[in-house]
Design an enzyme around this catalytic site. Sequence first.
Site, PDB file in Angstrom:
ATOM      1  N   ASN A  67      35.542  47.764  27.164  1.00 49.95           N
ATOM      2  CA  ASN A  67      35.567  48.627  25.982  1.00 49.95           C
ATOM      3  C   ASN A  67      34.348  48.275  25.143  1.00 49.95           C
ATOM      4  O   ASN A  67      34.020  47.101  25.027  1.00 49.95           O
ATOM      5  CB  ASN A  67      36.858  48.341  25.193  1.00 49.95           C
ATOM      6  N   ALA A  70      32.542  51.793  30.047  1.00 49.07           N
ATOM      7  CA  ALA A  70      33.189  51.580  31.342  1.00 49.07           C
ATOM      8  C   ALA A  70      32.419  52.232  32.479  1.00 49.07           C
ATOM      9  O   ALA A  70      32.406  51.714  33.598  1.00 49.07           O
ATOM     10  CB  ALA A  70      34.613  52.142  31.308  1.00 49.07           C
ATOM     11  N   HIS A 101      52.158  58.822  29.863  1.00 52.00           N
ATOM     12  CA  HIS A 101      52.381  59.855  28.843  1.00 52.00           C
ATOM     13  C   HIS A 101      52.470  61.244  29.475  1.00 52.00           C
ATOM     14  O   HIS A 101      52.179  62.233  28.827  1.00 52.00           O
ATOM     15  CB  HIS A 101      51.249  59.828  27.799  1.00 52.00           C
ATOM     16  N   ASN A 147      46.415  58.544  29.905  1.00 53.62           N
ATOM     17  CA  ASN A 147      45.747  59.843  29.911  1.00 53.62           C
ATOM     18  C   ASN A 147      46.568  60.866  30.680  1.00 53.62           C
ATOM     19  O   ASN A 147      47.339  60.510  31.570  1.00 53.62           O
ATOM     20  CB  ASN A 147      44.347  59.717  30.539  1.00 53.62           C
ATOM     21  N   VAL A 148      46.389  62.116  30.320  1.00 56.50           N
ATOM     22  CA  VAL A 148      47.171  63.196  30.956  1.00 56.50           C
ATOM     23  C   VAL A 148      46.267  64.126  31.765  1.00 56.50           C
ATOM     24  O   VAL A 148      46.665  65.200  32.182  1.00 56.50           O
ATOM     25  CB  VAL A 148      47.938  64.013  29.874  1.00 56.50           C
ATOM     26  N   CYS A 200      58.414  81.415  28.512  1.00 57.29           N
ATOM     27  CA  CYS A 200      59.019  81.526  29.854  1.00 57.29           C
ATOM     28  C   CYS A 200      59.553  82.956  30.024  1.00 57.29           C
ATOM     29  O   CYS A 200      59.732  83.677  29.037  1.00 57.29           O
ATOM     30  CB  CYS A 200      60.165  80.501  29.911  1.00 57.29           C
ATOM     31  N   CYS A 222      65.234  76.878  29.306  1.00 54.29           N
ATOM     32  CA  CYS A 222      65.934  76.796  30.600  1.00 54.29           C
ATOM     33  C   CYS A 222      65.473  75.624  31.451  1.00 54.29           C
ATOM     34  O   CYS A 222      66.010  75.364  32.515  1.00 54.29           O
ATOM     35  CB  CYS A 222      65.739  78.112  31.366  1.00 54.29           C
TER      36      CYS A 222
HETATM   37  N1  APR Z   1      34.105  53.155  27.986  1.00 58.67           N
HETATM   38  C1  APR Z   1      35.135  52.344  27.626  1.00 58.67           C
HETATM   39  N2  APR Z   1      35.844  52.491  26.477  1.00 58.67           N
HETATM   40  C2  APR Z   1      35.475  53.506  25.668  1.00 58.67           C
HETATM   41  C3  APR Z   1      34.414  54.393  25.972  1.00 58.67           C
HETATM   42  C4  APR Z   1      33.726  54.188  27.199  1.00 58.67           C
HETATM   43  N3  APR Z   1      32.695  54.974  27.571  1.00 58.67           N
HETATM   44  N4  APR Z   1      34.303  55.283  24.935  1.00 58.67           N
HETATM   45  C5  APR Z   1      35.263  54.958  24.042  1.00 58.67           C
HETATM   46  N5  APR Z   1      35.968  53.893  24.470  1.00 58.67           N
HETATM   47  C6  APR Z   1      37.092  53.213  23.826  1.00 58.67           C
HETATM   48  C7  APR Z   1      37.077  53.212  22.318  1.00 58.67           C
HETATM   49  O1  APR Z   1      36.321  52.104  21.836  1.00 58.67           O
HETATM   50  C8  APR Z   1      38.566  53.062  21.990  1.00 58.67           C
HETATM   51  O2  APR Z   1      38.912  51.693  21.894  1.00 58.67           O
HETATM   52  O3  APR Z   1      38.263  53.907  24.182  1.00 58.67           O
HETATM   53  C9  APR Z   1      39.267  53.678  23.199  1.00 58.67           C
HETATM   54  C10 APR Z   1      39.952  54.998  22.896  1.00 58.67           C
HETATM   55  O4  APR Z   1      41.025  54.721  22.033  1.00 58.67           O
HETATM   56  P1  APR Z   1      41.993  55.930  21.615  1.00 58.67           P
HETATM   57  O5  APR Z   1      41.185  57.123  21.256  1.00 58.67           O
HETATM   58  O6  APR Z   1      42.952  55.366  20.619  1.00 58.67           O
HETATM   59  O7  APR Z   1      42.744  56.320  22.952  1.00 58.67           O
HETATM   60  P2  APR Z   1      44.034  55.618  23.579  1.00 58.67           P
HETATM   61  O8  APR Z   1      44.001  54.156  23.359  1.00 58.67           O
HETATM   62  O9  APR Z   1      44.106  56.097  24.993  1.00 58.67           O
HETATM   63  O10 APR Z   1      45.233  56.275  22.743  1.00 58.67           O
HETATM   64  C11 APR Z   1      46.534  55.954  23.165  1.00 58.67           C
HETATM   65  O11 APR Z   1      47.381  57.546  21.552  1.00 58.67           O
HETATM   66  O12 APR Z   1      47.297  59.578  20.500  1.00 58.67           O
HETATM   67  C12 APR Z   1      47.918  58.864  21.513  1.00 58.67           C
HETATM   68  O13 APR Z   1      48.951  59.787  23.393  1.00 58.67           O
HETATM   69  C13 APR Z   1      47.690  59.493  22.863  1.00 58.67           C
HETATM   70  O14 APR Z   1      47.542  58.380  24.993  1.00 58.67           O
HETATM   71  C14 APR Z   1      47.033  58.394  23.675  1.00 58.67           C
HETATM   72  C15 APR Z   1      47.419  57.136  22.905  1.00 58.67           C
END
Ligand code: APR
Length: 250
Positions: A217, A232, A123, A106-107, A152, A134
């Site tokens: 998850n 979570a 990321h 996450n960012v 910029c 620059c």
């Molecule tokens: N608690 C726990 N898990 C959850 C919750 C929650 N409240 N709500 C959703 N999720 C889970 C979903 O089931 C899913 O498996 O979080 C996950 C989110 O998955 P993605 O949306 O694919 O996010 P992520 O895995 O972080 O993506 C990875 O993909 O697009 C790129 O750079 C972006 O960092 C990102 C990377």
Amino acid sequence: MKDVQAVLRAAAAEIAAVPKQTIAVTGAGISVPSGIPAFRGIGGLWEKYDPEEYATIDAFHANPGKVWRMIREFKEVIERARPNPAHLALARLEQLGYLRTVITQNVDGLHQAAGNTDVIEFHGNNRWVLCLRCGARFPGAELVLETLPPRCTCGGVLKPDVVFFGEPIPPEALSRSYAEATRCRVVLVVGTSAQVQPAASIPFVARSAGARIVEVNPERCLPSDYCLTGPAEELLPALVSEVERLAGSR
Ligand code: APR
């Protein structure tokens, strides 16, 4: 619920067995309760915006204004976001002396805001933007996103300091993450669909070095040793309370 409770107790025992031997790997799901949409699944960002058109570095270079319009739409959501009980539970786990490092995809900076002091931003982060001409870096919060793309003073296009598809992972983040994964006993994987490399390989690097995988998850996304299926923001506080109980009963 009984099953989840039994798995939670067993996972907590693994974490509590040895201090500072647990690392966490987090994804967008841990920030969903903070109001930041995930990327995949129902209501995910990539349902509305095609990542091929908005999330690759080539797409950004081809049309930075278009990508910044998407970013602007979520700027307020990100700025309003605060750590939720899941973030706070990981900060507590560090304070208790069991969580060594958080590796986050996450960012949003919410792990640091929650109190974790060792966070690897795999990321990048959206707190900074950098000039493609620059190389100057500016705090993202200072940007006024009227004319897009923001530029910029040298006239160069500004880009968020986050990793787009097609860009390399910051070398320090990559090497440190793998080093932590090879010397942990438990890797706690929270809120990631584990579909994006190389972040998705970190739990397997840990397992190959003998670690147990604990997943939190609503849907199982990994061949984890312990899978806490649910949100979570509910399960992590319960898990950390159980670790605290076990640690206190020694
Ligand atoms: N608690 C726990 N898990 C959850 C919750 C929650 N409240 N709500 C959703 N999720 C889970 C979903 O089931 C899913 O498996 O979080 C996950 C989110 O998955 P993605 O949306 O694919 O996010 P992520 O895995 O972080 O993506 C990875 O993909 O697009 C790129 O750079 C972006 O960092 C990102 C990377």
